[in-house]
Design a protein around this motif. Sequence first.
Motif, PDB file in Angstrom:
ATOM      1  N   THR A 258      21.462  20.053  56.143  1.00 29.26           N
ATOM      2  CA  THR A 258      20.929  21.195  55.411  1.00 29.26           C
ATOM      3  C   THR A 258      19.973  21.966  56.315  1.00 29.26           C
ATOM      4  O   THR A 258      19.450  21.422  57.298  1.00 29.26           O
ATOM      5  CB  THR A 258      20.175  20.761  54.139  1.00 29.26           C
ATOM      6  OG1 THR A 258      19.011  20.014  54.506  1.00 29.26           O
ATOM      7  CG2 THR A 258      21.061  19.912  53.242  1.00 29.26           C
ATOM      8  N   LEU A 266      16.355  16.445  47.029  1.00 30.79           N
ATOM      9  CA  LEU A 266      17.644  16.860  47.599  1.00 30.79           C
ATOM     10  C   LEU A 266      18.508  15.608  47.712  1.00 30.79           C
ATOM     11  O   LEU A 266      18.423  14.866  48.690  1.00 30.79           O
ATOM     12  CB  LEU A 266      17.426  17.501  48.967  1.00 30.79           C
ATOM     13  CG  LEU A 266      18.624  18.142  49.656  1.00 30.79           C
ATOM     14  CD1 LEU A 266      19.114  19.362  48.890  1.00 30.79           C
ATOM     15  CD2 LEU A 266      18.258  18.560  51.082  1.00 30.79           C
ATOM     16  N   VAL A 280      19.528  20.095  44.059  1.00 33.10           N
ATOM     17  CA  VAL A 280      18.420  20.682  44.818  1.00 33.10           C
ATOM     18  C   VAL A 280      17.201  20.576  43.927  1.00 33.10           C
ATOM     19  O   VAL A 280      17.209  21.085  42.797  1.00 33.10           O
ATOM     20  CB  VAL A 280      18.699  22.151  45.187  1.00 33.10           C
ATOM     21  CG1 VAL A 280      17.468  22.780  45.846  1.00 33.10           C
ATOM     22  CG2 VAL A 280      19.892  22.247  46.143  1.00 33.10           C
TER      23      VAL A 280
END
Length: 321
Positions: A258, A266, A280
């Motif tokens: 990411t 996350l 998220v």
Amino acid sequence: MNTSWRTASLVATAASVLALTTACGQDNTTTPASAAQNVGATAAAGDYGNPGTATTTGAGNGYGADGSKGSASATPAAPAGKLSVAANPDLGNVLTDGSGLTLYRFDKDTANPPKSNCAGDCATTWPPVPADDATAGAGIDKALLGEVTRADGSKQLTIGGWPAYRYVKDVNAGDVNGQGVGGKWFALAPTGKKAKLSDLPGLSVHKDPKLGDIVVDRNGMTVYRFMKDQAWPKSVSNCAGACLEKWPAVGPVGADDTKGVKKKGLMPFTRPDGVKQMTVNCWPIYTFSGDKAPGDTNGQGVGGTWYAVTPDGKPVGASGE
């Protein structure tokens, strides 16, 4: 007394660590070995690929039948069923049939007009996918599904005009042993193009001119939140059935895959159907089937419950947040 104090301290520390690692329903499971795919199989003689392993040179006929042409061709082709989109760590989104087997395209075919140039031994190694019962699952534009009439009169499924095939060496769902065979066979993306991993991380941040910083997946597609979901005390998705057809769940993404997305919360969780979905800030995330190209935000504000996601997991423009 001192020993008891130390023991209690250790227990409390262990409990706090456990709470952090299992926050919002994180699954403490590892990826099964079967998820590691053999991408880019070594090509053998001819354009069709020998299904022998890359380290073994067999006495095959160059097309991959290995002398089993008769028995293989006598087996009726399995129906396509409901097509799905599978996330492959090396190829990105890959098109699969109703059994989870990867679908392929052949560079010697044509899409406009659709035409198959794989017959005989080639079609034994690369069985054409029947068009009869094929339907589009979540994340697939049904307008891209079509058919082409083969020389034997049978109807073969096409995706974006490209004839679709399976590969005899793919045995388990998710196998991609046919990828790159002969330099002419490639897994199909849901668009009919060759499956290819984009240069983007699994999740990253895109600056939209109207919405500002929003999260996108590895294909550049906007990620959304559903206001009827919950994040605490554990992640819960309230999107299933027909809802999930329109709003496909985003699969697990490693934290190191990411960029610009808040790390806290996350993590993936397991849905009631057993499928793992990414979050998220502990909120389940989705893409929208109405978005056709990277950067589209057609799902923003739909029904007053669907919103693009900020890097810290908040819904863009939602009232009350």
